[in-house]
Write a protein that holds these residues in place. Sequence first.
Motif, PDB file in Angstrom:
ATOM      1  N   GLY A 172       0.826  -1.212   0.000  1.00 54.19           N
ATOM      2  CA  GLY A 172       0.000   0.000   0.000  1.00 54.19           C
ATOM      3  C   GLY A 172       0.854   1.254   0.000  1.00 54.19           C
ATOM      4  N   ILE A 173       0.468   2.221   0.813  1.00 49.94           N
ATOM      5  CA  ILE A 173       1.146   3.520   0.845  1.00 49.94           C
ATOM      6  C   ILE A 173       2.049   3.588   2.066  1.00 49.94           C
ATOM      7  N   SER A 174       3.266   4.057   1.847  1.00 46.64           N
ATOM      8  CA  SER A 174       4.172   4.384   2.943  1.00 46.64           C
ATOM      9  C   SER A 174       4.711   5.785   2.665  1.00 46.64           C
ATOM     10  N   ARG A 175       5.323   6.366   3.681  1.00 50.28           N
ATOM     11  CA  ARG A 175       5.959   7.679   3.517  1.00 50.28           C
ATOM     12  C   ARG A 175       7.362   7.567   4.098  1.00 50.28           C
ATOM     13  N   THR A 176       8.361   7.869   3.291  1.00 50.41           N
ATOM     14  CA  THR A 176       9.740   7.822   3.755  1.00 50.41           C
ATOM     15  C   THR A 176      10.237   9.244   3.952  1.00 50.41           C
ATOM     16  N   ASP A 177      10.695   9.531   5.166  1.00 49.38           N
ATOM     17  CA  ASP A 177      11.225  10.853   5.497  1.00 49.38           C
ATOM     18  C   ASP A 177      12.714  10.865   5.197  1.00 49.38           C
ATOM     19  N   ILE A 178      13.119  11.831   4.403  1.00 49.75           N
ATOM     20  CA  ILE A 178      14.500  11.943   3.951  1.00 49.75           C
ATOM     21  C   ILE A 178      14.987  13.369   4.203  1.00 49.75           C
ATOM     22  N   ILE A 179      16.213  13.481   4.693  1.00 50.66           N
ATOM     23  CA  ILE A 179      16.856  14.785   4.834  1.00 50.66           C
ATOM     24  C   ILE A 179      17.930  14.891   3.764  1.00 50.66           C
TER      25      ILE A 179
END
Length: 108
Positions: free
Chosen positions: A50-57
């Motif tokens: 499904g949907i995931s959100r990856t936080d990237i700096i």
Amino acid sequence: IIPSCAFYDLDAKYVPGATGEICPARISERVSKEASDLAVRCHRALGCKGISRTDIIITPEGGMAVLETNTVPGMTPTSLVPQAAAAAGIGFGELMDIMIENAENETQ
């Protein structure tokens, strides 16, 4: 994400207007594609569905550091997934339809 305080605390995260969220991010198309590719690789490596959100700096040197992949991202008016979908021209109702259709396909 641009918090209005020194630390990105609960108020900065959940109080509407407490944080500036610029979507899409003010980065080059090349960096955006690299970040998207990295997020997809994280999603697949973790076996996400499904949907995931990856936080990237993006580091000052131009590298990328993954903070986390969120497998149950928020869906409130201040959440980032609906904002990203809207920036891609996908309304909230259509996003829900996509999520439901993908969930149905996963169970078949």
